[in-house]
Design a protein around this motif. Structure first.
Motif, mmCIF file in Angstrom:
data_model
loop_
_atom_site.group_PDB
_atom_site.id
_atom_site.type_symbol
_atom_site.label_atom_id
_atom_site.label_comp_id
_atom_site.label_asym_id
_atom_site.label_seq_id
_atom_site.Cartn_x
_atom_site.Cartn_y
_atom_site.Cartn_z
ATOM 1 N N THR A 30 -58.839 -9.830 36.300
ATOM 2 C CA THR A 30 -59.285 -10.460 35.055
ATOM 3 C C THR A 30 -59.443 -9.432 33.950
ATOM 4 N N GLN B 258 -53.390 -16.252 37.256
ATOM 5 C CA GLN B 258 -54.045 -15.990 35.976
ATOM 6 C C GLN B 258 -53.028 -15.842 34.848
ATOM 7 N N SER C 151 -53.708 -14.336 42.909
ATOM 8 C CA SER C 151 -54.671 -14.465 41.814
ATOM 9 C C SER C 151 -54.099 -13.958 40.493
ATOM 10 N N GLN D 54 -57.143 -9.328 30.561
ATOM 11 C CA GLN D 54 -57.798 -9.419 29.253
ATOM 12 C C GLN D 54 -57.425 -8.242 28.361
#
Length: 165
Positions: free
Chosen positions: A122, A41, A37, A126
């Protein structure tokens, strides 16, 4: 799956995760769903390109996972968790390049992103994208491989290229 079965499955997974005495690894090899993942990403960001602190970075080639970089990242995340410090300087004053060399990875380029407190892939990506230097590290065309780890609330992402490329 009905609601009761879904709840039971979620509860079972949560109990298993909470009862483990060992800190769950952020990413094992690229077979790890979490590692996959994170890699997906970062590669999605690289595929689109992005703006890092006012500078536009065009799309960049995808990265691949490297277990030796993961080992170096894991050791540093563990060190930061034990020491309670968010720092690039590790045990015995070791900087990222030395940690990567010590893991057995012959490098031509090394960069390191660290973070503390984020709860998911995530969130940490970010936060790195909002930091111009961390964003530049993720968009660098010098980078071909990554490895990452999380210990408690401390994250380490090592971005590198092998010496023999």
């Amino acid at each position: 799956m009905n609601r009761i079965a879904s709840f039971a499955l979620i509860l079972c997974v949560a109990v298993m995760a909470c009862s483990s005495s060992k800190q769950p690894r952020f990413a094992g090899d690229n077979k790890s769903p979490v590692g996959r993942s994170l890699l997906q990403q970062i590669n999605a960001v690289r595929a689109k390109g992005c703006n890092c602190g006012g500078r536009r970075y065009p799309a960049a080639p995808p990265l691949s996972w490297n277990n030796k970089l993961e080992t170096a990242a894991e050791a540093h995340s563990n060190y930061m968790q034990r020491s309670g410090q968010l720092t690039h300087r590790g045990r015995n004053g070791m900087m990222p390049e030395k940690r990567v060399s010590a893991s057995g990875y012959p490098w031509s380029y090394v960069a390191e992103n660290i973070a503390m407190g984020q709860q998911s892939n995530t969130e940490v990506i970010q936060s790195w994208l909002q930091s111009p230097q961390h964003c530049r590290n993720m968009m660098s065309r010098n980078v071909t491989e990554i490895g990452a780890a999380r210990a408690g609330t401390y994250w380490t992402l090592i971005l590198a290229a092998p010496a023999n490329r």
